[in-house]
Write a protein that holds these residues in place. Structure first.
Motif, PDB file in Angstrom:
ATOM      1  N   LYS A 179     -37.743 -43.544  -9.059  1.00 46.72           N
ATOM      2  CA  LYS A 179     -37.856 -42.194  -9.595  1.00 46.72           C
ATOM      3  C   LYS A 179     -36.685 -41.301  -9.210  1.00 46.72           C
ATOM      4  O   LYS A 179     -36.666 -40.134  -9.566  1.00 46.72           O
ATOM      5  N   ARG A 180     -35.721 -41.847  -8.497  1.00 46.85           N
ATOM      6  CA  ARG A 180     -34.534 -41.087  -8.140  1.00 46.85           C
ATOM      7  C   ARG A 180     -33.475 -41.248  -9.222  1.00 46.85           C
ATOM      8  O   ARG A 180     -33.127 -42.365  -9.601  1.00 46.85           O
ATOM      9  N   ILE A 181     -32.972 -40.138  -9.699  1.00 50.28           N
ATOM     10  CA  ILE A 181     -31.985 -40.151 -10.776  1.00 50.28           C
ATOM     11  C   ILE A 181     -30.604 -40.470 -10.236  1.00 50.28           C
ATOM     12  O   ILE A 181     -29.823 -41.180 -10.870  1.00 50.28           O
ATOM     13  N   ALA A 182     -30.276 -39.937  -9.075  1.00 50.90           N
ATOM     14  CA  ALA A 182     -28.971 -40.165  -8.457  1.00 50.90           C
ATOM     15  C   ALA A 182     -29.178 -40.638  -7.016  1.00 50.90           C
ATOM     16  O   ALA A 182     -30.070 -40.135  -6.319  1.00 50.90           O
ATOM     17  N   PRO A 183     -28.379 -41.588  -6.551  1.00 48.49           N
ATOM     18  CA  PRO A 183     -28.544 -42.090  -5.184  1.00 48.49           C
ATOM     19  C   PRO A 183     -27.921 -41.158  -4.155  1.00 48.49           C
ATOM     20  O   PRO A 183     -27.207 -40.210  -4.489  1.00 48.49           O
ATOM     21  N   ALA A 184     -28.187 -41.460  -2.880  1.00 49.31           N
ATOM     22  CA  ALA A 184     -27.560 -40.708  -1.794  1.00 49.31           C
ATOM     23  C   ALA A 184     -26.104 -41.130  -1.639  1.00 49.31           C
ATOM     24  O   ALA A 184     -25.713 -42.241  -2.005  1.00 49.31           O
ATOM     25  N   ASN A 185     -25.300 -40.234  -1.101  1.00 43.77           N
ATOM     26  CA  ASN A 185     -23.887 -40.510  -0.874  1.00 43.77           C
ATOM     27  C   ASN A 185     -23.742 -41.462   0.313  1.00 43.77           C
ATOM     28  O   ASN A 185     -24.032 -41.098   1.458  1.00 43.77           O
ATOM     29  N   THR A 186     -23.314 -42.672   0.056  1.00 41.73           N
ATOM     30  CA  THR A 186     -23.211 -43.680   1.119  1.00 41.73           C
ATOM     31  C   THR A 186     -22.035 -43.420   2.061  1.00 41.73           C
ATOM     32  O   THR A 186     -21.945 -44.041   3.119  1.00 41.73           O
TER      33      THR A 186
END
Length: 457
Positions: A179-186
């Protein structure tokens, strides 16, 4: 940056002075340093913070301000965006430290027997036009009854029945990766404050809520119970809060949860058959039972729906020594967090002031709005509470009027005023009325800044 030359006939200039006094009185610069909110130049980031804090009272956003005639009084655009996007700042800690300082002062203005509560709730921060905002998720908005793009702002607040102070928050993404549209900044170091904030953002809501409560207690914020709505009021979560040394007062919904009464298990509907609807008054019935699985002793209070006398709402309290009237009156203070959400969105630009793509900007902008509200409550309390004037008034004056039982009942019964179909309209009307009362109690220069303000859903 707060100007020192003050024209008190101008409300915008006066609020700079009053906020400046509050910032110095609460020693906010030291709290920023403790929260690692500092720059290499030391004082510059403190001035940037003050500028952003007061920006909402300029009736323009950062972009318009920096392109106006006033741009010479400000830093460059990159300075502000570096400040808002800094992953090393611990904004959650800053809000906890500031709230602890303010609530400790408010504690001195009230008598020990007064019930002090924490209030737990969440509100959706919609970002419908966004596509690439870090950790942007699909979240369900209960107000409009559909799923939207945005974040779920889980908030913990403190209230003594008159003032409400936000003490912690978690800008939550969906716990489900699908349900997350954009991932976290790795690229963000997981050991940094920004990395930890991203990890906490995808926790399950009950786990995140318990973490907020622990953070508040460890910061020195004192309270006796937690007020919750029907989503949080379930047996496992109640047990977790009791383990933290706090009681619970919450509203129940008719689900599969069972309660032990006289050796037998009942659900709420079955216990409701014990209620006499011919009894006069709004509080129909109270009963002491135990929860079905963990055997927690609780007191249930059945409150009549005035518009449909065959219906009721049920409040639960883990403190069985409280009277039914005290449980209803105390739970009525939960509405203060609804007021907080509405004021923050409608007046203080929560969720709409800065539209950056990083999760750090989402957190920092939220913390700035929370700080504004805390300072407004600080100024409001000092204006209305005579005990803030000097020691003589502290000794002689009574506490500020707490919420009356009739007011608490009226707000509770708004939930059932027109049935489930019109529920949200009733709640919106009641919160709007309460927000107007809160706004009228503000100092005159605050009211002058917003003679006409809109309403956010």
């Amino acid at each position: 940056m707060i100007n020192q030359n003050v024209d008190f006939e101008n409300p915008k200039t006066e609020i700079q002075c009053k906020f400046g006094e509050a910032i110095r009185e609460l020693r906010i610069s030291k709290l920023l340093t403790k929260s690692n909110i500092k720059g290499k130049s030391g004082k510059s980031f403190y001035e940037v913070f003050q500028f952003l804090l007061l920006l909402v009272f300029q009736n323009c956003n950062l972009y318009h301000f920096l392109n106006s005639k006033k741009q010479d009084t400000a830093f460059s655009k990159n300075t502000y965006y570096r400040f808002l996007n800094n992953a090393s700042f611990n904004w959650v800690k800053f809000i906890s430290l500031l709230a602890a300082r303010v609530t400790a002062y408010f504690d001195k203005l009230t008598r020990p027997e007064r019930v002090i509560c924490l209030v737990l709730d969440d509100s959706v921060i919609a970002r419908e036009r966004s596509k690439k905002v870090e950790l942007l998720s699909y979240v369900f908005n209960h107000v409009i009854g559909k799923t939207v793009k945005g974040f779920n702002l889980l908030t913990l607040g403190w209230t003594d029945g008159y003032s409400f102070i936000p003490v912690g928050f978690n800008m939550m993404a969906s716990a489900k990766e699908s349900k997350r549209i954009a991932p976290a900044n790795t690229a963000i170091d997981k050991r940094s404050n920004g990395g930890k904030a991203r990890k906490n953002a995808v926790l399950q809501k009950p786990e995140a809520a318990i973490q907020l409560i622990r953070n508040a207690l460890s910061a020195g914020i004192k309270a006796g119970c937690v007020l919750m709505d029907t989503w949080f009021t379930n047996e496992p979560f109640i047990a977790n809060i009791l383990a933290e040394g706090l009681d619970v007062i919450g509203m129940l919904k008719d689900n599969k949860q069972r309660y032990i009464y006289k050796g037998k298990k009942y659900n709420l509907k079955q216990l409701g058959k014990l209620v006499s609807f011919h009894k006069p008054g709004d509080i129909l019935f109270s009963i002491q039972v135990r929860t079905g699985k963990q055997n927690i002793p609780v007191k249930l209070v059945f409150v009549r729906n005035r518009n449909k006398r065959s219906e009721y709402i049920v409040l639960l309290s883990t403190d069985c020594t409280l009277s039914s009237e005290e449980i209803v009156r105390t739970y009525g203070n939960r509405w203060s967090i609804e007021l907080f959400f509405r004021a923050s969105k409608s007046l203080l630009d929560l969720g709409s002031e800065f539209q950056g793509l990083s999760y750090d900007m989402t957190v920092s902008s939220t913390a700035i709005v929370f700080t504004r509200y805390i300072l407004l409550e600080w100024l409001r309390r000092k204006k209305n509470d005579d005990k803030t004037i000097c020691e003589l008034f502290y000794v002689c004056c009574d506490d500020i009027q707490d919420m009356e039982l009739t007011t608490a009942l009226r707000r509770l019964l708004e939930l059932l005023a027109n049935g489930l179909e019109n529920r949200m309209i009733s709640i919106t009307s009641e919160v709007k009325s309460q927000l107007i009362n809160w706004f009228v109690s503000q100092p005159a220069f605050i009211q002058a800044l917003c003679p006409d303000f809109g309403w956010e859903v």
